[in-house]
Design a protein around this motif. Structure first.
Motif, mmCIF file in Angstrom:
data_model
loop_
_atom_site.group_PDB
_atom_site.id
_atom_site.type_symbol
_atom_site.label_atom_id
_atom_site.label_comp_id
_atom_site.label_asym_id
_atom_site.label_seq_id
_atom_site.Cartn_x
_atom_site.Cartn_y
_atom_site.Cartn_z
ATOM 1 N N CYS A 98 0.828 -1.209 0.000
ATOM 2 C CA CYS A 98 0.000 0.000 0.000
ATOM 3 C C CYS A 98 0.864 1.262 0.000
ATOM 4 O O CYS A 98 0.539 2.237 -0.678
ATOM 5 C CB CYS A 98 -0.928 -0.003 1.204
ATOM 6 N N THR A 99 1.952 1.224 0.741
ATOM 7 C CA THR A 99 2.856 2.373 0.769
ATOM 8 C C THR A 99 3.445 2.627 -0.617
ATOM 9 O O THR A 99 3.581 3.776 -1.038
ATOM 10 C CB THR A 99 3.980 2.134 1.795
ATOM 11 N N THR A 100 3.763 1.566 -1.334
ATOM 12 C CA THR A 100 4.281 1.709 -2.696
ATOM 13 C C THR A 100 3.229 2.318 -3.614
ATOM 14 O O THR A 100 3.532 3.184 -4.425
ATOM 15 C CB THR A 100 4.728 0.340 -3.243
ATOM 16 N N TRP A 101 1.989 1.862 -3.491
ATOM 17 C CA TRP A 101 0.912 2.427 -4.312
ATOM 18 C C TRP A 101 0.698 3.896 -3.981
ATOM 19 O O TRP A 101 0.510 4.718 -4.883
ATOM 20 C CB TRP A 101 -0.386 1.641 -4.115
ATOM 21 N N LYS A 102 0.734 4.244 -2.696
ATOM 22 C CA LYS A 102 0.525 5.639 -2.300
ATOM 23 C C LYS A 102 1.651 6.528 -2.804
ATOM 24 O O LYS A 102 1.427 7.676 -3.187
ATOM 25 C CB LYS A 102 0.405 5.750 -0.785
ATOM 26 N N ALA A 103 2.861 6.011 -2.821
ATOM 27 C CA ALA A 103 4.011 6.783 -3.289
ATOM 28 C C ALA A 103 4.041 6.924 -4.803
ATOM 29 O O ALA A 103 4.788 7.735 -5.333
ATOM 30 C CB ALA A 103 5.304 6.137 -2.807
ATOM 31 N N SER A 104 3.234 6.149 -5.504
ATOM 32 C CA SER A 104 3.263 6.181 -6.967
ATOM 33 C C SER A 104 2.633 7.433 -7.546
ATOM 34 O O SER A 104 2.740 7.680 -8.743
ATOM 35 C CB SER A 104 2.546 4.956 -7.544
ATOM 36 N N GLN A 105 1.964 8.230 -6.722
ATOM 37 C CA GLN A 105 1.315 9.463 -7.159
ATOM 38 C C GLN A 105 0.171 9.219 -8.148
ATOM 39 O O GLN A 105 -0.251 10.129 -8.840
ATOM 40 C CB GLN A 105 2.334 10.440 -7.774
ATOM 41 N N ARG A 106 -0.284 7.983 -8.229
ATOM 42 C CA ARG A 106 -1.429 7.693 -9.088
ATOM 43 C C ARG A 106 -2.702 8.015 -8.325
ATOM 44 O O ARG A 106 -2.773 7.791 -7.125
ATOM 45 C CB ARG A 106 -1.456 6.220 -9.477
ATOM 46 N N PRO A 107 -3.711 8.496 -9.010
ATOM 47 C CA PRO A 107 -4.969 8.754 -8.303
ATOM 48 C C PRO A 107 -5.591 7.438 -7.837
ATOM 49 O O PRO A 107 -5.570 6.445 -8.574
ATOM 50 C CB PRO A 107 -5.845 9.442 -9.352
#
Length: 101
Positions: free
Chosen positions: A55-64
């Motif tokens: 989840c942290t990786t997804w949040k850091a991806s800057q994708r909406p």
């Protein structure tokens, strides 16, 4: 005639835009996980930590978040809920210990 000559290079340039840059984080973003509940994550804290890292990786991806797969959104929400439940339980246990209950 000149509009047709300019149209092809412009379309070609637009088609090439964003292909390499937008896929640069594709290898890090995982969505190959089963859907889990908050209760499951509170009982299996090893998977809680692993899914929290995803989840942290997804949040850091800057994708909406609207572009995230549904399983990722649900699991991340359940991870946050499980972390809150565990934190509340630890605080309650601490207060009970201090009160002598």
């Amino acid at each position: 005639m000149t509009k047709a000559l300019w149209l092809f290079p412009c379309l070609l340039a637009l088609a090439a835009c964003g292909t390499k840059e937008s896929d640069s984080d594709q290898g890090k973003l995982r969505s190959d996980m089963p859907l889990r509940t908050a209760k499951y994550f509170t009982e299996n804290q090893g998977e809680l930590a692993e899914t929290d890292a995803v989840c942290t990786t997804w949040k850091a991806s800057q994708r909406p978040p609207a572009s995230w797969p549904a399983v990722v959104v649900n699991n991340c929400n359940n991870v946050d809920t499980a972390k809150t439940l565990l934190r509340n339980k630890a605080d309650t246990d601490k207060l009970r210990k201090e009160a002598g209950i």
